[in-house]
Motif scaffolding. Sequence first.
Motif, PDB file in Angstrom:
ATOM      1  N   GLU A 195      20.846  64.247 129.706  1.00 53.00           N
ATOM      2  CA  GLU A 195      21.089  65.669 130.133  1.00 53.00           C
ATOM      3  C   GLU A 195      21.736  65.887 131.494  1.00 53.00           C
ATOM      4  N   VAL A 196      22.724  66.964 131.420  1.00 51.76           N
ATOM      5  CA  VAL A 196      23.389  67.116 132.737  1.00 51.76           C
ATOM      6  C   VAL A 196      22.705  68.798 133.131  1.00 51.76           C
ATOM      7  N   PRO A 197      23.043  69.035 134.337  1.00 53.61           N
ATOM      8  CA  PRO A 197      22.783  70.443 134.690  1.00 53.61           C
ATOM      9  C   PRO A 197      23.664  71.512 133.751  1.00 53.61           C
ATOM     10  N   ILE A 198      23.196  72.403 133.584  1.00 54.10           N
ATOM     11  CA  ILE A 198      23.759  73.275 132.585  1.00 54.10           C
ATOM     12  C   ILE A 198      24.974  73.840 133.154  1.00 54.10           C
ATOM     13  N   THR A 199      25.338  73.932 134.343  1.00 54.94           N
ATOM     14  CA  THR A 199      26.704  74.133 134.914  1.00 54.94           C
ATOM     15  C   THR A 199      27.668  73.025 134.808  1.00 54.94           C
ATOM     16  N   GLU A 200      27.234  71.983 134.455  1.00 56.52           N
ATOM     17  CA  GLU A 200      27.926  70.779 134.784  1.00 56.52           C
ATOM     18  C   GLU A 200      28.565  70.321 133.512  1.00 56.52           C
ATOM     19  N   ARG A 201      29.818  69.433 133.479  1.00 55.60           N
ATOM     20  CA  ARG A 201      30.365  68.997 132.256  1.00 55.60           C
ATOM     21  C   ARG A 201      29.580  67.974 131.480  1.00 55.60           C
ATOM     22  N   GLU A 202      29.746  67.596 130.620  1.00 55.03           N
ATOM     23  CA  GLU A 202      29.184  66.527 129.717  1.00 55.03           C
ATOM     24  C   GLU A 202      29.303  65.152 130.619  1.00 55.03           C
ATOM     25  N   LYS A 229      28.397  63.119 136.613  1.00 51.97           N
ATOM     26  CA  LYS A 229      27.582  61.698 137.018  1.00 51.97           C
ATOM     27  C   LYS A 229      26.189  62.197 137.239  1.00 51.97           C
ATOM     28  N   LYS A 230      25.871  63.409 137.314  1.00 51.87           N
ATOM     29  CA  LYS A 230      24.564  63.850 137.590  1.00 51.87           C
ATOM     30  C   LYS A 230      23.492  63.614 136.507  1.00 51.87           C
ATOM     31  N   GLY A 231      23.960  63.123 135.311  1.00 50.45           N
ATOM     32  CA  GLY A 231      23.094  62.875 134.145  1.00 50.45           C
ATOM     33  C   GLY A 231      21.868  62.305 134.509  1.00 50.45           C
ATOM     34  N   ARG A 232      20.734  62.763 133.574  1.00 52.48           N
ATOM     35  CA  ARG A 232      19.443  62.240 133.662  1.00 52.48           C
ATOM     36  C   ARG A 232      18.991  61.752 132.427  1.00 52.48           C
ATOM     37  N   TYR A 233      18.188  60.821 132.306  1.00 52.37           N
ATOM     38  CA  TYR A 233      17.761  60.323 130.944  1.00 52.37           C
ATOM     39  C   TYR A 233      16.329  60.721 130.639  1.00 52.37           C
ATOM     40  N   TYR A 234      16.021  61.258 129.730  1.00 49.34           N
ATOM     41  CA  TYR A 234      14.575  61.598 129.085  1.00 49.34           C
ATOM     42  C   TYR A 234      14.316  61.051 127.780  1.00 49.34           C
ATOM     43  N   LEU A 235      13.103  60.636 127.444  1.00 52.46           N
ATOM     44  CA  LEU A 235      12.698  60.446 126.094  1.00 52.46           C
ATOM     45  C   LEU A 235      12.587  61.079 125.406  1.00 52.46           C
TER      46      LEU A 235
END
Length: 447
Positions: free
Chosen positions: A276-283, A286-292
């Motif tokens: 997931e990335v912050p909703i205001t960011e593009r896919e 580099k702010k992406g985070r990983y979740y189960l």
Amino acid sequence: MSRFVNRREELKSLKKHLEGKGFELIVIYGRRRVGKTRLVLEAVKGTSHVYYLAVEGENLRHFRETAERTFPEVRYAREDWEGTLHALKGKVIVIDEFPNLIKENPGILSLFQRIIDTDLSNSGTKLVLLGSSVSMITEKVLSYKSPLYGRRTGSLKLRPMSFFSLREFFPNAAWKELVEVHGLTDGIPFYINRVRLPFWGWLEEELSNPVSFFRDEVDFLLRYEFTEVSTYKRILEAIANGKTTPKEIRDFARMRHSDLSPYLRNLMETGFVVREVPITERESSKKGRYYLADNFLAFWFRFIYPNLSPIEEGTFDVETIRRDYPHYLGPVFEKIAREFLIKLNKREKLPFKFTRIGRWWHKNEEIDLVALNEREKKALFVEAKWKDLSEREATRILKDVERKAKLVRLDGWEKYYGLIAKNIEGKEELREEGWLVWDLGDFPHYR
């Protein structure tokens, strides 16, 4: 067999394909335990059909033996795939775990392509292929490189059911207990059907059961997709323990940067992990985070994996889980709150209709849910709290949401602020002040 619950839209669509006059090649895939087989069997109920579960080897022989039980004429057909499928022309054919056929004979894809093109495509044959190996289905069957590309008439990636579907499994349960159940099962029917209420009594009994499915379930799921299970388990354990950035995951799993990337990519392709990335960011941010991807994995790595030894020895106390469970349910409830907002959105019960919803974060500041309508320039900022809140506590949280919303930099937008919690005292008073607030007491009206 357990009662068939929900999946109304999927069932309706599948039946429509199967009841048509022309040829159909339908591909249904999704993680193991999600209910693919049950959905298809429900769709073909009352219709003459062949259902075959592919195995590791000799699938042609096993398939013919299965088909002959319903259609005896198959025994007179030529003993190859062309002759066998020709004998079943015009029939409904379901092949479950189709990836096992590919493993046995990679040429089966080109063979099926030829059979479809030369014999079945102008008939009323309905061919339904199921697969739990998401990576193999997407790469070998659905991709443009596949020999079957362009032949399929429909495909469905079956996902877990919604939280609100649990009410159909447990019609008399309190919403609090349903949240607790969802924290373990997510929307996976296989796990839901094993739970009995009261939840904590069942869990204690299940963990003391020497043949409980808990012990080997994750190994079973991983081995179906990967050969190097231990490395994937370390990565999943890292994410389950709150390590959501690549650096945090690498440090926990003791891996190099170049080593981690392909593993994360494989975990996302197979549906174990989401990015997931912050909703205001593009896919590509580099702010992406990983979740189960589902709660069962999170529960297993949080509570079962670290305690396998005492569970095996019979010395594990379920209170160990119960004490930490409210904290664990925080992220679970965030996902439930998201589902709830989507329900409100569909019923037009919000100040505006949003077109996007997701999380937002920047440095140490986070907002659980941000819903946007970019055309109308309207935004809703919501916190989700698995807590009982006084009116004063709720007001403090709402004002903090208002503060954090200014950091999102949506200048000139019309903004709304909300809170979803386990229980909120003084809800009506807060609503009169202009806040949007809901708790479990509101769930029955929107299930």
